[in-house]
Design an enzyme around this catalytic site. Structure first.
Site, PDB file in Angstrom:
ATOM      1  N   HIS A 108       0.828  -1.212   0.000  1.00 18.21           N
ATOM      2  CA  HIS A 108       0.000   0.000   0.000  1.00 18.21           C
ATOM      3  C   HIS A 108       0.861   1.259   0.000  1.00 18.21           C
ATOM      4  O   HIS A 108       2.058   1.239   0.329  1.00 18.21           O
ATOM      5  CB  HIS A 108      -0.907   0.013   1.234  1.00 18.21           C
ATOM      6  CG  HIS A 108      -0.141   0.037   2.523  1.00 18.21           C
ATOM      7  ND1 HIS A 108       0.415   1.193   3.044  1.00 18.21           N
ATOM      8  CD2 HIS A 108       0.178  -0.949   3.395  1.00 18.21           C
ATOM      9  CE1 HIS A 108       1.038   0.917   4.167  1.00 18.21           C
ATOM     10  NE2 HIS A 108       0.913  -0.386   4.409  1.00 18.21           N
ATOM     11  N   GLU A 140      -1.875  -7.081   7.635  1.00 18.22           N
ATOM     12  CA  GLU A 140      -0.515  -6.956   8.141  1.00 18.22           C
ATOM     13  C   GLU A 140      -0.359  -7.686   9.478  1.00 18.22           C
ATOM     14  O   GLU A 140      -1.348  -7.952  10.181  1.00 18.22           O
ATOM     15  CB  GLU A 140      -0.160  -5.472   8.290  1.00 18.22           C
ATOM     16  CG  GLU A 140       1.254  -5.178   8.774  1.00 18.22           C
ATOM     17  CD  GLU A 140       2.351  -5.691   7.843  1.00 18.22           C
ATOM     18  OE1 GLU A 140       2.435  -6.931   7.663  1.00 18.22           O
ATOM     19  OE2 GLU A 140       3.130  -4.858   7.333  1.00 18.22           O
TER      20      GLU A 140
END
Length: 211
Positions: free
Chosen positions: A9, A83
């Site tokens: 990202h 994550e």
């Protein structure tokens, strides 16, 4: 055969200010949005069949920008692409927490192999659902490096925000073809269907990893 384009990202304010981010749900900042627009710039043109992302908003925002820019169908999110959870370090200063825990063994932190295992299983399922396709997977820095390190069997340097890595699954073989925009040639590592390559690094080697 399924080709996965693993995109980290774009930048967030937590990245900018050196805070552990992990499972914290932080949006992109202006720089991160711009990085998302250029995430595919370093790769040869690939006809992507769809994009899936982590459910965390920084990944979803990055996936949406890429999909709109390149006319790629969005296929939803998968929590297994999230994550690593840094436990007590979430939202705290990196330098401060690494001083207290030099090996990053923060209370409540998710295990490295646990993160890799859920990632491989998510990709296995995507490959089964989309055989012969090319899929973008928008996720996170440590998550992506754990997957790639498990396949090539070596420690990797930091993966910048908004960059593309390529991982191919063919039969029972994983092959890393690009890391953060740099093409590489590495032998495939065989993995039994449904199993995970083993992450090669000891816990104390985590320090250079992303936030």
């Amino acid at each position: 055969m399924t080709l996965f384009g693993l995109v980290r990202h774009g930048q967030t304010d937590y990245n900018l200010h050196g805070l552990f981010q992990g499972s914290s749900d932080i949006p992109l900042n202006a720089t991160g949005r711009e990085q998302a627009h250029h995430a595919l710039d370093t790769a040869a043109p690939i006809a992507w069949d769809g994009a899936v992302s982590s459910p965390l908003q920084r990944a979803r925002q990055t996936a949406r920008i890429i999909a709109e820019d390149h006319d790629i169908p969005l296929l939803g999110t998968d929590p297994r692409l999230s994550e690593i959870d840094w436990g007590e370090a979430e939202g705290k200063d990196v330098v401060e927490m690494e001083t207290r825990y030099p090996d990053r063994s923060f209370p409540g932190r998710e295990g490295l192999q646990q993160v890799a295992d859920r990632g491989y299983l998510a990709l296995d399922d995507l490959a089964a659902d989309h055989p012969g396709r090319s899929l973008l997977v928008v996720a996170h820095g440590t998550f992506i490096r754990l997957l790639l390190s498990g396949v090539i069997g070596t420690h990797l340097p930091s993966i910048p925000n908004g960059t593309l890595s390529l991982l191919r699954l063919e039969g029972e073989q994983w092959r890393v073809e690009m890391i953060a925009g740099e093409s590489i040639e590495e032998p495939a590592r065989t993995a039994t269907t449904g199993a995970s390559p083993r992450f090669p690094l000891a816990e104390h080697h985590l320090r250079p990893f992303g936030l």
